[in-house]
Design an enzyme around this catalytic site. Structure first.
Site, PDB file in Angstrom:
ATOM      1  N   HIS A 146       0.852  -1.190   0.000  1.00  0.00           N
ATOM      2  CA  HIS A 146       0.000   0.000   0.000  1.00  0.00           C
ATOM      3  C   HIS A 146       0.887   1.238   0.000  1.00  0.00           C
ATOM      4  O   HIS A 146       1.810   1.360   0.814  1.00  0.00           O
ATOM      5  CB  HIS A 146      -0.900   0.006   1.234  1.00  0.00           C
ATOM      6  CG  HIS A 146      -1.740   1.239   1.357  1.00  0.00           C
ATOM      7  ND1 HIS A 146      -2.796   1.504   0.516  1.00  0.00           N
ATOM      8  CD2 HIS A 146      -1.662   2.294   2.206  1.00  0.00           C
ATOM      9  CE1 HIS A 146      -3.346   2.658   0.854  1.00  0.00           C
ATOM     10  NE2 HIS A 146      -2.680   3.159   1.866  1.00  0.00           N
ATOM     11  N   ARG A 151      17.342  10.755  15.150  1.00  0.00           N
ATOM     12  CA  ARG A 151      17.357  11.939  14.302  1.00  0.00           C
ATOM     13  C   ARG A 151      18.411  11.794  13.215  1.00  0.00           C
ATOM     14  O   ARG A 151      18.184  12.142  12.056  1.00  0.00           O
ATOM     15  CB  ARG A 151      17.650  13.185  15.167  1.00  0.00           C
ATOM     16  CG  ARG A 151      17.753  14.464  14.348  1.00  0.00           C
ATOM     17  CD  ARG A 151      17.917  15.679  15.220  1.00  0.00           C
ATOM     18  NE  ARG A 151      18.071  16.880  14.428  1.00  0.00           N
ATOM     19  CZ  ARG A 151      18.195  18.089  14.938  1.00  0.00           C
ATOM     20  NH1 ARG A 151      18.174  18.257  16.262  1.00  0.00           N
ATOM     21  NH2 ARG A 151      18.321  19.132  14.156  1.00  0.00           N
ATOM     22  N   GLU A 169       0.931   5.720   7.440  1.00  0.00           N
ATOM     23  CA  GLU A 169      -0.419   5.484   7.927  1.00  0.00           C
ATOM     24  C   GLU A 169      -1.447   6.192   7.061  1.00  0.00           C
ATOM     25  O   GLU A 169      -1.151   7.181   6.386  1.00  0.00           O
ATOM     26  CB  GLU A 169      -0.551   5.993   9.365  1.00  0.00           C
ATOM     27  CG  GLU A 169       0.331   5.296  10.379  1.00  0.00           C
ATOM     28  CD  GLU A 169       0.183   5.912  11.755  1.00  0.00           C
ATOM     29  OE1 GLU A 169      -0.908   6.452  12.045  1.00  0.00           O
ATOM     30  OE2 GLU A 169       1.158   5.886  12.525  1.00  0.00           O
ATOM     31  N   SER A 170      -2.661   5.685   7.091  1.00  0.00           N
ATOM     32  CA  SER A 170      -3.747   6.322   6.365  1.00  0.00           C
ATOM     33  C   SER A 170      -4.003   7.719   6.941  1.00  0.00           C
ATOM     34  O   SER A 170      -3.987   7.917   8.155  1.00  0.00           O
ATOM     35  CB  SER A 170      -5.014   5.471   6.479  1.00  0.00           C
ATOM     36  OG  SER A 170      -6.096   6.080   5.808  1.00  0.00           O
ATOM     37  N   GLY A 171      -4.223   8.668   6.051  1.00  0.00           N
ATOM     38  CA  GLY A 171      -4.538  10.024   6.486  1.00  0.00           C
ATOM     39  C   GLY A 171      -3.340  10.941   6.616  1.00  0.00           C
ATOM     40  O   GLY A 171      -3.494  12.121   6.982  1.00  0.00           O
ATOM     41  N   LEU A 172      -2.123  10.452   6.315  1.00  0.00           N
ATOM     42  CA  LEU A 172      -0.929  11.296   6.428  1.00  0.00           C
ATOM     43  C   LEU A 172      -0.685  12.154   5.192  1.00  0.00           C
ATOM     44  O   LEU A 172       0.199  13.004   5.199  1.00  0.00           O
ATOM     45  CB  LEU A 172       0.313  10.429   6.701  1.00  0.00           C
ATOM     46  CG  LEU A 172       0.483   9.953   8.143  1.00  0.00           C
ATOM     47  CD1 LEU A 172       1.743   9.115   8.281  1.00  0.00           C
ATOM     48  CD2 LEU A 172       0.533  11.127   9.104  1.00  0.00           C
ATOM     49  N   GLY A 173      -1.448  11.922   4.126  1.00  0.00           N
ATOM     50  CA  GLY A 173      -1.320  12.773   2.942  1.00  0.00           C
ATOM     51  C   GLY A 173      -0.409  12.210   1.866  1.00  0.00           C
ATOM     52  O   GLY A 173       0.225  12.978   1.127  1.00  0.00           O
ATOM     53  N   LYS A 174      -0.354  10.893   1.742  1.00  0.00           N
ATOM     54  CA  LYS A 174       0.521  10.289   0.723  1.00  0.00           C
ATOM     55  C   LYS A 174       0.082  10.683  -0.688  1.00  0.00           C
ATOM     56  O   LYS A 174       0.917  11.028  -1.533  1.00  0.00           O
ATOM     57  CB  LYS A 174       0.515   8.764   0.867  1.00  0.00           C
ATOM     58  CG  LYS A 174       1.063   8.257   2.186  1.00  0.00           C
ATOM     59  CD  LYS A 174       1.134   6.749   2.226  1.00  0.00           C
ATOM     60  CE  LYS A 174      -0.243   6.098   2.175  1.00  0.00           C
ATOM     61  NZ  LYS A 174      -1.077   6.410   3.348  1.00  0.00           N
ATOM     62  N   SER A 175      -1.221  10.603  -0.948  1.00  0.00           N
ATOM     63  CA  SER A 175      -1.711  10.919  -2.289  1.00  0.00           C
ATOM     64  C   SER A 175      -1.555  12.406  -2.599  1.00  0.00           C
ATOM     65  O   SER A 175      -1.219  12.788  -3.727  1.00  0.00           O
ATOM     66  CB  SER A 175      -3.181  10.509  -2.432  1.00  0.00           C
ATOM     67  OG  SER A 175      -3.305   9.101  -2.328  1.00  0.00           O
ATOM     68  N   ASP A 189      -2.128   3.806  -4.188  1.00  0.00           N
ATOM     69  CA  ASP A 189      -2.894   2.974  -3.256  1.00  0.00           C
ATOM     70  C   ASP A 189      -2.450   1.517  -3.267  1.00  0.00           C
ATOM     71  O   ASP A 189      -1.989   0.987  -2.261  1.00  0.00           O
ATOM     72  CB  ASP A 189      -4.398   3.073  -3.535  1.00  0.00           C
ATOM     73  CG  ASP A 189      -5.209   2.393  -2.442  1.00  0.00           C
ATOM     74  OD1 ASP A 189      -4.917   2.655  -1.256  1.00  0.00           O
ATOM     75  OD2 ASP A 189      -6.096   1.602  -2.768  1.00  0.00           O
ATOM     76  N   GLU A 211      -6.195   8.985  -6.151  1.00  0.00           N
ATOM     77  CA  GLU A 211      -7.308   9.433  -5.321  1.00  0.00           C
ATOM     78  C   GLU A 211      -6.824  10.467  -4.317  1.00  0.00           C
ATOM     79  O   GLU A 211      -5.885  10.214  -3.559  1.00  0.00           O
ATOM     80  CB  GLU A 211      -7.937   8.257  -4.574  1.00  0.00           C
ATOM     81  CG  GLU A 211      -9.099   8.689  -3.704  1.00  0.00           C
ATOM     82  CD  GLU A 211      -9.584   7.605  -2.757  1.00  0.00           C
ATOM     83  OE1 GLU A 211     -10.543   7.872  -2.011  1.00  0.00           O
ATOM     84  OE2 GLU A 211      -8.975   6.517  -2.756  1.00  0.00           O
TER      85      GLU A 211
END
Length: 318
Positions: A146, A252, A162-168, A185, A210
């Site tokens: 994914h 770091r 993770e979902s919602g981190l703004g990959k797309s 995706d 998407e």
């Protein structure tokens, strides 16, 4: 290798354009397939095709002019015995290459045994190269990951997190900066050689991205042909993490190159924390440029360590 199915008919059709071959005998058995146990035991496509070999009967047997000469230039009884032995191997298919004239006895025996017999004027070595490449991809180990797979500065980069981190959204910004999309995706990867992982997009999702709040975008239509790629070698994984996770679990300045195993191949990996105000596109481009330097043998972190060590030595001399 991953078990797969391949009929003689599919093999013939898929490679007709390159090999320009003809189906001479055994057409009554177009569904003849590789033995499943042989495919599972093969380490690569190179194991499934080669010159005439009695020890590896499960391969597609290639007969060039030398092999044909061996079959026919003998006493009649010896020639018949040699042909029976070849057909008795029961290979998935026989291929007469180099434009050699197939012996009529071999044609008749192949027809009787229902073994597909192909002929081509192409050189035997070329036939083997084409079929090895085709079979390697067909039977290669595969997995689905994914993320957003992109061509960034010529490097195949998989953006995960993770979902919602703004990959797309990050992928869209990178596309607007001139980079190319391979898949969004769902990315299919296969190991085409011992050290090469190739990624491509499932046909259903081809050219699509998407973006939350906007919907599904056709990148090829919006940005043009140069904004999409059909396939690419995976060279780098960029993993997006939340700042609190970064502080808890990651260094770091990592003291060594981070790697992630993909189908048995260690792929370089960088971790980028996500927080408001950070320009992720610039950071990803910087990570890619740094990876390119590392691939060329330039390690900035090691050079910094060397400078630090030298400074400490010089300070100790005072």
């Amino acid at each position: 290798m991953k078990a797969a199915t391949l009929s003689a008919d599919s093999l013939f059709e898929a490679n007709t354009g390159l090999l320009k071959w003809q189906w001479l005998a055994g057409q009554s058995n177009p569904e003849r397939r590789f033995d499943d146990a042989a495919v599972e035991g093969a380490s690569s496509g190179a194991d499934l095709v080669g010159y005439l070999n009695y020890i590896h009967p499960y391969r597609v047997q290639i007969l060039g002019w030398r092999e044909v000469h061996y079959l026919v230039h003998a006493e009649e009884a010896d020639s018949a015995r040699r042909i029976r032995r070849v057909v008795g191997l029961e290979p998935p298919a026989l291929v007469i290459a180099d434009g050699a004239q197939p012996p009529q006895a071999l044609i008749d025996a192949s027809e009787e045994a229902r073994i597909p017999l192909f002929t081509t004027a192409e050189p035997a070595a070329f036939v083997i190269d084409v079929l090895r490449a085709y079979l390697s991809k067909l039977f290669a180990n595969r997995t689905t990951l994914h993320g957003v797979f992109m061509d960034i500065l010529g490097l195949g980069v998989l953006i995960t997190g993770e979902s919602g981190l703004g990959k797309s959204e990050l992928g869209l910004e990178l596309i607007s900066r001139g980079h190319g999309l391979v898949a969004d995706d769902c990315v299919e990867f296969l190991r085409v050689t011992q050290s090469t992982i190739e990624g491509h997009c499932p046909p259903l999702l081809q050219n699509l991205l998407e973006v939350r709040g906007i919907g599904i975008l056709d990148i090829k239509t919006i940005f043009g042909e140069t904004a999409v790629r059909r396939k690419l070698r995976l060279r780098l994984i960029v993993h997006l993490v939340r700042r609190d996770t970064q502080d808890q679990d990651f260094e770091r300045l990592p003291t060594g190159n981070v790697r992630q195993d993909v189908l048995g191949v260690a792929i370089r990996k960088v971790l980028i924390p996500v927080e408001a105000g950070r320009n992720l596109a610039v950071l990803v481009e910087a990570a890619v440029r740094n990876t390119i330097l590392q691939l060329r043998g330039i390690d900035t972190f090691k050079e910094f360590q060397d400078r630090q060590r030298l400074a400490m030595l010089e300070g100790g001399d005072d």
